[in-house]
Design an enzyme around this catalytic site. Structure first.
Site, PDB file in Angstrom:
ATOM      1  N   TYR A 104       0.841  -1.196   0.000  1.00  0.00           N
ATOM      2  CA  TYR A 104       0.000   0.000   0.000  1.00  0.00           C
ATOM      3  C   TYR A 104       0.882   1.255   0.000  1.00  0.00           C
ATOM      4  O   TYR A 104       1.219   1.777  -1.049  1.00  0.00           O
ATOM      5  CB  TYR A 104      -0.968   0.002   1.198  1.00  0.00           C
ATOM      6  CG  TYR A 104      -1.983  -1.107   1.098  1.00  0.00           C
ATOM      7  CD1 TYR A 104      -3.089  -0.995   0.256  1.00  0.00           C
ATOM      8  CD2 TYR A 104      -1.821  -2.276   1.822  1.00  0.00           C
ATOM      9  CE1 TYR A 104      -4.009  -2.018   0.146  1.00  0.00           C
ATOM     10  CE2 TYR A 104      -2.742  -3.317   1.720  1.00  0.00           C
ATOM     11  CZ  TYR A 104      -3.834  -3.179   0.881  1.00  0.00           C
ATOM     12  OH  TYR A 104      -4.740  -4.185   0.766  1.00  0.00           O
ATOM     13  N   CYS A 105       1.242   1.724   1.158  1.00  0.00           N
ATOM     14  CA  CYS A 105       1.926   3.008   1.273  1.00  0.00           C
ATOM     15  C   CYS A 105       3.350   2.994   0.735  1.00  0.00           C
ATOM     16  O   CYS A 105       3.790   3.962   0.118  1.00  0.00           O
ATOM     17  CB  CYS A 105       1.881   3.494   2.713  1.00  0.00           C
ATOM     18  SG  CYS A 105       0.176   3.688   3.300  1.00  0.00           S
TER      19      CYS A 105
END
Length: 163
Positions: A104-105
């Site tokens: 994700y990040c």
């Protein structure tokens, strides 16, 4: 340092490789500080019911922000999106990324940095995620392969240099 927060590295629900990843992150951070490298801490602000909701224990950073280091808060995976990170980092500066969550990040921030002309190095043993549809380690390796194909370097923490 992307989302190196208590909710992902400490009980009650750390990522599966929290102990090893946490040690690698600490090692890279210590060496960056000793070398006088610019350190930016990114903190995710989750929603009210999330384990990283602002002002909760899980939201807190694992490593204290020292004088001269930067802290930015975000609420989306891309650490550049609306945070001012692009104003902190010199144009085209090489970036060494560590943190949470790989798929994700870390992924979103690395791709955004590459699109802005930064040389991106992802530290292989200093990022992680949770088990989901695929085991966490497999998800992290997929991200490494994708980022390599996009132009990032992927190296082990023992190979990180701050010259």
């Amino acid at each position: 340092m992307i989302d190196v927060q208590r909710d992902m590295l400490e009980p009650p629900l750390p990522v599966p490789s929290a102990r090893q990843v946490g040690a690698a992150i600490r090692d890279v951070l210590d060496r960056a500080r000793q070398a006088g490298a610019q350190v930016v801490h990114v903190r995710n602000n989750g929603g009210a019911d999330d384990p990283d909701a602002p002002d909760s224990l899980g939201w807190e950073l694992v490593h204290e922000v020292r004088d001269g280091e930067h802290l930015i808060d975000k609420s989306v995976p891309d650490s550049f999106d609306g945070t001012g990170l692009d104003k902190i980092l010199p144009d085209g500066a090489p970036l060494i990324l560590v943190g949470m969550q790989s798929d994700y990040c870390v992924r979103a921030t690395a791709l955004a940095a590459l699109s802005r002309g930064h040389q991106v190095t992802l530290v292989r043993d200093a990022h992680a995620t949770y088990d989901d549809e695929v085991p966490a380690a497999q998800a992290s390796r997929r991200v490494e392969d994708e980022l390599r194909a996009a132009g990032a370097m992927v190296i082990g923490s023992e190979d990180v240099r701050f010259d």
